[in-house]
Design a protein around this motif. Structure first.
Motif, PDB file in Angstrom:
ATOM      1  N   VAL A 124       0.825  -1.214   0.000  1.00  0.00           N
ATOM      2  CA  VAL A 124       0.000   0.000   0.000  1.00  0.00           C
ATOM      3  C   VAL A 124       0.856   1.260   0.000  1.00  0.00           C
ATOM      4  CG1 VAL A 124      -1.684   1.340   1.322  1.00  0.00           C
ATOM      5  CG2 VAL A 124      -1.969  -1.141   1.085  1.00  0.00           C
ATOM      6  N   LEU A 125       1.869   1.287   0.861  1.00  0.00           N
ATOM      7  CA  LEU A 125       2.684   2.495   0.963  1.00  0.00           C
ATOM      8  C   LEU A 125       3.520   2.722  -0.294  1.00  0.00           C
ATOM      9  CD1 LEU A 125       3.825   2.423   4.700  1.00  0.00           C
ATOM     10  CD2 LEU A 125       1.876   3.597   3.660  1.00  0.00           C
ATOM     11  N   THR A 126       4.038   1.638  -0.887  1.00  0.00           N
ATOM     12  CA  THR A 126       4.782   1.802  -2.136  1.00  0.00           C
ATOM     13  C   THR A 126       3.863   2.267  -3.250  1.00  0.00           C
ATOM     14  OG1 THR A 126       6.270   0.008  -1.462  1.00  0.00           O
ATOM     15  CG2 THR A 126       6.381   0.719  -3.757  1.00  0.00           C
ATOM     16  N   PHE A 127       2.643   1.774  -3.253  1.00  0.00           N
ATOM     17  CA  PHE A 127       1.658   2.246  -4.234  1.00  0.00           C
ATOM     18  C   PHE A 127       1.469   3.757  -4.108  1.00  0.00           C
ATOM     19  CE2 PHE A 127      -2.681   3.671  -4.962  1.00  0.00           C
ATOM     20  CZ  PHE A 127      -2.855   3.343  -6.305  1.00  0.00           C
ATOM     21  N   ARG A 166       9.172  -0.583   9.412  1.00  0.00           N
ATOM     22  CA  ARG A 166      10.235   0.403   9.150  1.00  0.00           C
ATOM     23  C   ARG A 166      10.134   0.963   7.740  1.00  0.00           C
ATOM     24  NH1 ARG A 166      15.877  -1.186  12.332  1.00  0.00           N
ATOM     25  NH2 ARG A 166      15.111  -0.596  14.388  1.00  0.00           N
ATOM     26  N   ALA A 167       9.016   0.688   7.088  1.00  0.00           N
ATOM     27  CA  ALA A 167       8.654   1.311   5.821  1.00  0.00           C
ATOM     28  C   ALA A 167       9.803   1.352   4.826  1.00  0.00           C
ATOM     29  CB  ALA A 167       8.110   2.725   6.083  1.00  0.00           C
ATOM     30  N   SER A 168      10.136   0.208   4.297  1.00  0.00           N
ATOM     31  CA  SER A 168      11.199   0.145   3.295  1.00  0.00           C
ATOM     32  C   SER A 168      10.764   0.790   1.985  1.00  0.00           C
ATOM     33  CB  SER A 168      11.612  -1.304   3.039  1.00  0.00           C
ATOM     34  OG  SER A 168      12.500  -1.388   1.952  1.00  0.00           O
ATOM     35  N   LEU A 169       9.717   0.222   1.366  1.00  0.00           N
ATOM     36  CA  LEU A 169       9.199   0.693   0.087  1.00  0.00           C
ATOM     37  C   LEU A 169      10.254   0.621  -1.011  1.00  0.00           C
ATOM     38  CD1 LEU A 169       7.447   2.030   2.395  1.00  0.00           C
ATOM     39  CD2 LEU A 169       7.066   3.920   0.837  1.00  0.00           C
ATOM     40  N   ASN A 170      11.350  -0.105  -0.737  1.00  0.00           N
ATOM     41  CA  ASN A 170      12.506  -0.022  -1.620  1.00  0.00           C
ATOM     42  C   ASN A 170      13.412  -1.235  -1.360  1.00  0.00           C
ATOM     43  OD1 ASN A 170      14.997   0.602  -2.820  1.00  0.00           O
ATOM     44  ND2 ASN A 170      14.864   2.770  -2.301  1.00  0.00           N
ATOM     45  N   PRO A 171      13.477  -2.194  -2.291  1.00  0.00           N
ATOM     46  CA  PRO A 171      14.330  -3.365  -2.075  1.00  0.00           C
ATOM     47  C   PRO A 171      15.798  -3.028  -1.828  1.00  0.00           C
ATOM     48  CG  PRO A 171      12.806  -3.769  -3.875  1.00  0.00           C
ATOM     49  CD  PRO A 171      12.672  -2.313  -3.525  1.00  0.00           C
ATOM     50  N   TYR A 192       9.873  -7.561   1.684  1.00  0.00           N
ATOM     51  CA  TYR A 192      10.413  -6.248   1.355  1.00  0.00           C
ATOM     52  C   TYR A 192      10.851  -6.155  -0.101  1.00  0.00           C
ATOM     53  CZ  TYR A 192      10.347  -5.309   6.339  1.00  0.00           C
ATOM     54  OH  TYR A 192       9.944  -5.103   7.638  1.00  0.00           O
ATOM     55  N   PHE A 193      10.821  -7.278  -0.802  1.00  0.00           N
ATOM     56  CA  PHE A 193      11.046  -7.276  -2.241  1.00  0.00           C
ATOM     57  C   PHE A 193       9.722  -7.386  -2.986  1.00  0.00           C
ATOM     58  CE2 PHE A 193      15.200  -8.146  -0.662  1.00  0.00           C
ATOM     59  CZ  PHE A 193      16.086  -7.745  -1.638  1.00  0.00           C
ATOM     60  N   ILE A 194       8.891  -8.315  -2.563  1.00  0.00           N
ATOM     61  CA  ILE A 194       7.607  -8.530  -3.239  1.00  0.00           C
ATOM     62  C   ILE A 194       6.658  -7.360  -3.004  1.00  0.00           C
ATOM     63  CG2 ILE A 194       5.548  -9.985  -3.317  1.00  0.00           C
ATOM     64  CD1 ILE A 194       7.313 -12.384  -2.740  1.00  0.00           C
ATOM     65  N   GLY A 195       6.564  -6.896  -1.757  1.00  0.00           N
ATOM     66  CA  GLY A 195       5.626  -5.826  -1.429  1.00  0.00           C
ATOM     67  C   GLY A 195       5.840  -4.568  -2.257  1.00  0.00           C
ATOM     68  N   PRO A 196       7.037  -3.981  -2.237  1.00  0.00           N
ATOM     69  CA  PRO A 196       7.271  -2.787  -3.052  1.00  0.00           C
ATOM     70  C   PRO A 196       7.065  -3.012  -4.542  1.00  0.00           C
ATOM     71  CG  PRO A 196       8.944  -2.955  -1.356  1.00  0.00           C
ATOM     72  CD  PRO A 196       8.162  -4.240  -1.314  1.00  0.00           C
ATOM     73  N   CYS A 197       7.445  -4.184  -5.041  1.00  0.00           N
ATOM     74  CA  CYS A 197       7.273  -4.457  -6.470  1.00  0.00           C
ATOM     75  C   CYS A 197       5.796  -4.542  -6.839  1.00  0.00           C
ATOM     76  CB  CYS A 197       7.997  -5.745  -6.863  1.00  0.00           C
ATOM     77  SG  CYS A 197       9.799  -5.575  -6.883  1.00  0.00           S
ATOM     78  N   VAL A 198       4.996  -5.200  -6.004  1.00  0.00           N
ATOM     79  CA  VAL A 198       3.556  -5.294  -6.269  1.00  0.00           C
ATOM     80  C   VAL A 198       2.916  -3.904  -6.199  1.00  0.00           C
ATOM     81  CG1 VAL A 198       1.355  -6.173  -5.409  1.00  0.00           C
ATOM     82  CG2 VAL A 198       3.346  -7.684  -5.495  1.00  0.00           C
ATOM     83  N   GLY A 199       3.261  -3.131  -5.177  1.00  0.00           N
ATOM     84  CA  GLY A 199       2.718  -1.784  -5.061  1.00  0.00           C
ATOM     85  C   GLY A 199       3.086  -0.922  -6.250  1.00  0.00           C
ATOM     86  N   ALA A 200       4.327  -1.047  -6.713  1.00  0.00           N
ATOM     87  CA  ALA A 200       4.784  -0.274  -7.861  1.00  0.00           C
ATOM     88  C   ALA A 200       4.052  -0.688  -9.135  1.00  0.00           C
ATOM     89  CB  ALA A 200       6.287  -0.460  -8.041  1.00  0.00           C
ATOM     90  N   ILE A 201       3.850  -1.991  -9.318  1.00  0.00           N
ATOM     91  CA  ILE A 201       3.129  -2.479 -10.499  1.00  0.00           C
ATOM     92  C   ILE A 201       1.691  -1.969 -10.500  1.00  0.00           C
ATOM     93  CG2 ILE A 201       2.184  -4.550 -11.585  1.00  0.00           C
ATOM     94  CD1 ILE A 201       4.757  -6.006 -10.670  1.00  0.00           C
ATOM     95  N   LEU A 202       1.032  -1.991  -9.351  1.00  0.00           N
ATOM     96  CA  LEU A 202      -0.337  -1.490  -9.267  1.00  0.00           C
ATOM     97  C   LEU A 202      -0.407  -0.010  -9.622  1.00  0.00           C
ATOM     98  CD1 LEU A 202      -1.556  -3.268  -5.991  1.00  0.00           C
ATOM     99  CD2 LEU A 202      -2.160  -3.832  -8.349  1.00  0.00           C
ATOM    100  N   ALA A 203       0.560   0.765  -9.151  1.00  0.00           N
ATOM    101  CA  ALA A 203       0.585   2.192  -9.480  1.00  0.00           C
ATOM    102  C   ALA A 203       0.817   2.405 -10.971  1.00  0.00           C
ATOM    103  CB  ALA A 203       1.665   2.894  -8.669  1.00  0.00           C
TER     104      ALA A 203
END
Length: 217
Positions: A124-127, A166-171, A192-203
């Motif tokens: 969500v946050l990476t999105f 700790r809100a990475s949002l960045n692998p 921390y790899f899958i989450g940011p990538c999925v959020g980025a793809i959705l955006a």
């Protein structure tokens, strides 16, 4: 492949980890200090290097821009390589300089937060972050204020997600400190790899399917 762009991405990512993760490791200013350190680095380097590389300094951002057709595949691979190298070198220097590096600002789950919960937070946050990048910088709607909007979004995301993941949002933000941390939580690093990538793809998909089309209409 543009060498200047690769150097800019390397230095920007290095600075993000050295200053951002460093602020977490030193623990000056607590959550607000960590959020401001990350956000100010992003703002500064967008204005310093944005005209050279776009200042992705985040493999998830590069992935989103690749999907949206804003960067070529070969260039994206180069960006990913230097981003991870910059993050690792930033952590190396932190580990060498800090008198008591502890967990080196590693992105770890807070006690009581499950991996699934952490994954959703990172998505969500990476999105939010990547969506801001598309609607301000890529679409050009915010003009010279794009860097400020992106930095403020990152600060807001860290203020919310910092106490949880700790809100990475960045692998690249995750990998470097994890290598040298005393408590890297390797069993959870996948999120921390899958989450940011999925959020980025959705955006990126939202940009392609909704906002980009409206802008062209």
């Amino acid at each position: 492949m543009n060498t200047k762009s690769l150097i800019a991405e390397f230095i920007g990512t290095f600075a993000l980890i050295f200053i951002g993760a460093g602020a977490v490791a030193i623990d000056i200013g607590g959550l607000m200090g960590a959020a401001l350190a990350h956000g100010f680095v992003v703002v500064a380097f967008i204005y310093a290097y944005g005209h050279i590389s776009g200042t992705h300094i985040n493999p998830a951002v590069t992935l989103a821009l690749l999907i949206a057709g804003e960067i070529e595949f070969v260039a994206a691979i180069g960006y990913w390589i230097v981003q991870f190298l910059g993050g690792i070198l930033g952590a190396v220097l932190l580990n060498a300089l800090l008198p008591n590096p502890s967990d080196l600002g590693a992105t770890i789950l807070t006690e009581g937060v499950t991996p699934v919960q952490g994954l959703v937070v990172e998505i969500v946050l990476t999105f939010f972050l990547v969506n801001t990048i598309f609607t301000t910088a890529v679409n050009g709607k915010a003009g010279n204020f794009a860097g400020l909007a992106i930095g403020l979004t990152l600060i807001a995301c860290i203020l919310m997600g910092g106490p949880l993941t700790r809100a990475s949002l960045n692998p690249a933000r995750t990998l470097g400190p994890a290598i040298f941390s005393t408590d890297p939580q390797w069993g959870n690093i996948w999120l921390y790899f899958i989450g940011p990538c999925v959020g980025a793809i959705l955006a990126a998909l939202l940009h392609i399917g909704v906002f980009k089309n409206k802008g062209e209409a």
